[in-house]
Motif scaffolding. Structure first.
Motif, PDB file in Angstrom:
ATOM      1  N   ASP A  40      -2.343  -5.866  12.398  1.00 47.56           N
ATOM      2  CA  ASP A  40      -3.256  -4.728  12.481  1.00 47.56           C
ATOM      3  C   ASP A  40      -4.721  -5.130  12.573  1.00 47.56           C
ATOM      4  O   ASP A  40      -5.587  -4.274  12.743  1.00 47.56           O
ATOM      5  N   GLY A  41      -5.023  -6.419  12.432  1.00 52.36           N
ATOM      6  CA  GLY A  41      -6.400  -6.871  12.560  1.00 52.36           C
ATOM      7  C   GLY A  41      -7.264  -6.549  11.365  1.00 52.36           C
ATOM      8  O   GLY A  41      -8.437  -6.186  11.529  1.00 52.36           O
ATOM      9  N   GLY A  42      -6.708  -6.686  10.142  1.00 48.36           N
ATOM     10  CA  GLY A  42      -7.476  -6.382   8.945  1.00 48.36           C
ATOM     11  C   GLY A  42      -6.935  -7.122   7.737  1.00 48.36           C
ATOM     12  O   GLY A  42      -6.299  -8.179   7.864  1.00 48.36           O
ATOM     13  N   HIS A  43      -7.178  -6.554   6.562  1.00 41.34           N
ATOM     14  CA  HIS A  43      -6.789  -7.162   5.292  1.00 41.34           C
ATOM     15  C   HIS A  43      -5.690  -6.297   4.681  1.00 41.34           C
ATOM     16  O   HIS A  43      -5.942  -5.172   4.248  1.00 41.34           O
ATOM     17  N   ALA A  44      -4.461  -6.810   4.641  1.00 45.31           N
ATOM     18  CA  ALA A  44      -3.296  -6.013   4.261  1.00 45.31           C
ATOM     19  C   ALA A  44      -2.946  -6.192   2.793  1.00 45.31           C
ATOM     20  O   ALA A  44      -3.046  -7.295   2.241  1.00 45.31           O
ATOM     21  N   LEU A  45      -2.498  -5.077   2.181  1.00 42.47           N
ATOM     22  CA  LEU A  45      -2.000  -5.086   0.811  1.00 42.47           C
ATOM     23  C   LEU A  45      -0.710  -4.287   0.751  1.00 42.47           C
ATOM     24  O   LEU A  45      -0.637  -3.166   1.284  1.00 42.47           O
ATOM     25  N   LEU A  46       0.294  -4.847   0.091  1.00 44.34           N
ATOM     26  CA  LEU A  46       1.604  -4.212   0.000  1.00 44.34           C
ATOM     27  C   LEU A  46       1.761  -3.425  -1.293  1.00 44.34           C
ATOM     28  O   LEU A  46       1.199  -3.785  -2.333  1.00 44.34           O
ATOM     29  N   PHE A  47       2.582  -2.364  -1.211  1.00 47.40           N
ATOM     30  CA  PHE A  47       2.876  -1.489  -2.341  1.00 47.40           C
ATOM     31  C   PHE A  47       4.373  -1.199  -2.352  1.00 47.40           C
ATOM     32  O   PHE A  47       5.058  -1.428  -1.357  1.00 47.40           O
ATOM     33  N   PRO A  48       4.910  -0.687  -3.465  1.00 45.66           N
ATOM     34  CA  PRO A  48       6.360  -0.519  -3.551  1.00 45.66           C
ATOM     35  C   PRO A  48       6.927   0.578  -2.674  1.00 45.66           C
ATOM     36  O   PRO A  48       8.154   0.688  -2.559  1.00 45.66           O
ATOM     37  N   ALA A 169      14.735  -2.011   2.678  1.00 43.67           N
ATOM     38  CA  ALA A 169      13.558  -2.456   1.936  1.00 43.67           C
ATOM     39  C   ALA A 169      12.583  -1.289   1.816  1.00 43.67           C
ATOM     40  O   ALA A 169      12.169  -0.716   2.826  1.00 43.67           O
ATOM     41  N   LEU A 170      12.219  -0.928   0.585  1.00 45.53           N
ATOM     42  CA  LEU A 170      11.284   0.162   0.321  1.00 45.53           C
ATOM     43  C   LEU A 170       9.906  -0.437   0.067  1.00 45.53           C
ATOM     44  O   LEU A 170       9.698  -1.143  -0.924  1.00 45.53           O
ATOM     45  N   LEU A 171       8.943  -0.147   0.966  1.00 45.26           N
ATOM     46  CA  LEU A 171       7.617  -0.750   0.894  1.00 45.26           C
ATOM     47  C   LEU A 171       6.577   0.133   1.572  1.00 45.26           C
ATOM     48  O   LEU A 171       6.899   0.917   2.469  1.00 45.26           O
ATOM     49  N   GLY A 172       5.330  -0.020   1.159  1.00 46.50           N
ATOM     50  CA  GLY A 172       4.204   0.584   1.854  1.00 46.50           C
ATOM     51  C   GLY A 172       3.121  -0.457   2.041  1.00 46.50           C
ATOM     52  O   GLY A 172       3.084  -1.469   1.322  1.00 46.50           O
ATOM     53  N   VAL A 173       2.229  -0.224   2.992  1.00 49.27           N
ATOM     54  CA  VAL A 173       1.128  -1.164   3.222  1.00 49.27           C
ATOM     55  C   VAL A 173      -0.127  -0.390   3.593  1.00 49.27           C
ATOM     56  O   VAL A 173      -0.070   0.617   4.300  1.00 49.27           O
ATOM     57  N   VAL A 174      -1.257  -0.854   3.092  1.00 48.38           N
ATOM     58  CA  VAL A 174      -2.568  -0.407   3.531  1.00 48.38           C
ATOM     59  C   VAL A 174      -3.284  -1.618   4.115  1.00 48.38           C
ATOM     60  O   VAL A 174      -3.328  -2.684   3.489  1.00 48.38           O
ATOM     61  N   VAL A 175      -3.816  -1.451   5.318  1.00 45.03           N
ATOM     62  CA  VAL A 175      -4.598  -2.506   5.948  1.00 45.03           C
ATOM     63  C   VAL A 175      -6.044  -2.033   6.007  1.00 45.03           C
ATOM     64  O   VAL A 175      -6.338  -0.985   6.595  1.00 45.03           O
ATOM     65  N   CYS A 176      -6.931  -2.773   5.383  1.00 41.64           N
ATOM     66  CA  CYS A 176      -8.341  -2.399   5.276  1.00 41.64           C
ATOM     67  C   CYS A 176      -9.161  -3.119   6.339  1.00 41.64           C
ATOM     68  O   CYS A 176      -8.934  -4.304   6.617  1.00 41.64           O
ATOM     69  N   ILE A 194       1.035  -0.946  -9.396  1.00 38.07           N
ATOM     70  CA  ILE A 194       1.673  -0.374  -8.201  1.00 38.07           C
ATOM     71  C   ILE A 194       1.911  -1.523  -7.220  1.00 38.07           C
ATOM     72  O   ILE A 194       1.258  -1.643  -6.187  1.00 38.07           O
ATOM     73  N   VAL A 195       2.838  -2.392  -7.581  1.00 34.56           N
ATOM     74  CA  VAL A 195       3.013  -3.651  -6.855  1.00 34.56           C
ATOM     75  C   VAL A 195       4.399  -3.719  -6.216  1.00 34.56           C
ATOM     76  O   VAL A 195       5.351  -3.107  -6.685  1.00 34.56           O
ATOM     77  N   ALA A 196       4.489  -4.473  -5.145  1.00 31.70           N
ATOM     78  CA  ALA A 196       5.752  -4.675  -4.433  1.00 31.70           C
ATOM     79  C   ALA A 196       6.451  -5.919  -4.951  1.00 31.70           C
ATOM     80  O   ALA A 196       5.815  -6.962  -5.181  1.00 31.70           O
ATOM     81  N   ALA A 197       7.761  -5.836  -5.136  1.00 30.88           N
ATOM     82  CA  ALA A 197       8.551  -6.953  -5.649  1.00 30.88           C
ATOM     83  C   ALA A 197       8.852  -7.981  -4.552  1.00 30.88           C
ATOM     84  O   ALA A 197       8.751  -7.674  -3.353  1.00 30.88           O
ATOM     85  N   PRO A 198       9.238  -9.204  -4.921  1.00 28.04           N
ATOM     86  CA  PRO A 198       9.495 -10.246  -3.917  1.00 28.04           C
ATOM     87  C   PRO A 198      10.619  -9.918  -2.938  1.00 28.04           C
ATOM     88  O   PRO A 198      10.493 -10.200  -1.744  1.00 28.04           O
ATOM     89  N   ASP A 199      11.735  -9.363  -3.422  1.00 31.14           N
ATOM     90  CA  ASP A 199      12.881  -9.166  -2.530  1.00 31.14           C
ATOM     91  C   ASP A 199      12.563  -8.303  -1.307  1.00 31.14           C
ATOM     92  O   ASP A 199      12.849  -8.705  -0.170  1.00 31.14           O
ATOM     93  N   PRO A 200      11.987  -7.088  -1.467  1.00 28.86           N
ATOM     94  CA  PRO A 200      11.667  -6.313  -0.269  1.00 28.86           C
ATOM     95  C   PRO A 200      10.612  -6.976   0.607  1.00 28.86           C
ATOM     96  O   PRO A 200      10.647  -6.825   1.832  1.00 28.86           O
TER      97      PRO A 200
END
Length: 319
Positions: A40-48, A169-176, A194-200
């Motif tokens: 996405d051309g930014g700084h990504a952060l994952l959520f559950p 896999a249940l996940l969300g992402v925000v790219v800033c 509000i963190v994503a686990a390793p498996d997903p």
């Protein structure tokens, strides 16, 4: 990469290393965020989940008294989530995203395309608004749209859908767009858990390897199905933006929609979207009067187009 499920990592010479406690980061998550940031051309952060990403984004950057302008017809769950914040003094108003957002709002939230109405936002008008701009690009994916290049401040994805792509896999992402925004969001994520686990995250990395191939195949099939559905006598309306694997169409009413659902043999009657298997459902069961009673949402998978069309044709023939 190997899957590391550790929740702690030993200090070295009395000092924490890159990884020390899973809530602050872990190898699979960091690697997935690196790959998503490149896409996405930014700084990504994952959520559950996508809803978790929505929650973190709103609570990090807004305060009581602020108002969000939300695209009409956007994902039902987004409006439901934003309504939860009303008790803390956050409000939202809906607007036609094909035009400019309303004045006097502190965040503009668009969806490209909207789910299940498949409208596209006027990103030029939205980016010109003084408030920060969020684009939920779940249905477009970075294969078809990179909103940060068109003026967005944040891109949100339900990574459960096309990015992971296998309904496991249940996940969300925000790219800033900006690194300092990503730092604020990461601090909020770490402190609130509000963190994503390793498996997903590991499963997401697997899915990203085939993202481009899957989405282009799904787009090709969806384009053909949208054209054929538009010519079927039992179909009253087809909504499709011309790209991506998501479309919706209307039949005569709720009974007809249920008839299509229960007659399917190849396509799975289930919720969600973006996986390798095609799924269809009547959205009125969740969204009520917000959608036409006969609206059916179809997420196109990787099955042969003739198999999917044959299933749709026989199901429509029963109503």
């Amino acid at each position: 990469m190997a899957l590391d499920r550790s929740t702690i990592w030993p200090y070295r010479d009395g000092e924490p290393g890159v990884f020390y406690y899973q809530r602050y980061g872990h190898p699979a998550g960091v690697e997935a965020e690196r790959a998503l940031g490149e896409l996405d051309g930014g700084h990504a952060l994952l959520f559950p989940s996508g809803a978790g990403a929505t929650t973190a984004l709103v609570l990090t950057f807004l305060r009581p008294g602020d108002t969000i302008a939300l695209a009409e017809g956007a994902y039902f769950g987004t409006g439901v989530a934003l309504a939860q914040f009303e008790r803390w003094g956050l409000s939202h108003v809906e607007f036609d995203q094909t035009g400019p957002p309303p004045d006097d709002v502190q965040l503009v939230w668009t969806e490209a395309p909207s789910n299940p109405f498949l409208t596209m936002p006027n990103l030029e008008a939205a980016a010109a608004h003084p408030a920060p701009l969020v684009v939920d690009a779940t249905a477009a994916t970075p294969v078809h749209l990179r909103p940060l290049e068109q003026g967005a401040d944040f891109v949100l994805h339900s990574a459960t859908k096309y990015l992971a792509g296998h309904d496991d896999a249940l996940l969300g992402v925000v790219v800033c767009k900006r690194a300092d925004d990503a730092d604020r969001l990461k601090a909020f994520r770490s402190r609130t858990g509000i963190v994503a686990a390793p498996d997903p995250c590991w499963l997401l990395l697997r899915g990203l390897k085939t993202l481009d191939l899957r989405v282009r195949r799904q787009t090709e099939t969806a384009q053909e199905l949208a054209q054929r559905l538009g010519q079927h006598p039992k179909v009253e309306r087809v909504r499709y933006p011309g790209f991506g694997g998501l479309l919706s169409f209307d039949v005569a009413g709720a009974d007809a929609a249920r008839g299509v659902e229960t007659a399917l043999r190849v396509i799975t009657n289930a919720t969600s979207l973006g996986g390798v298997d095609s799924v269809l459902e009547a959205r009125a069961r969740w969204e009520g009067d917000r959608v036409p009673p006969g609206l059916l949402r179809l997420s196109v998978g990787l099955e042969p187009v003739e198999s999917l069309w044959g299933d749709l044709e026989q199901a429509l023939g029963r109503v």
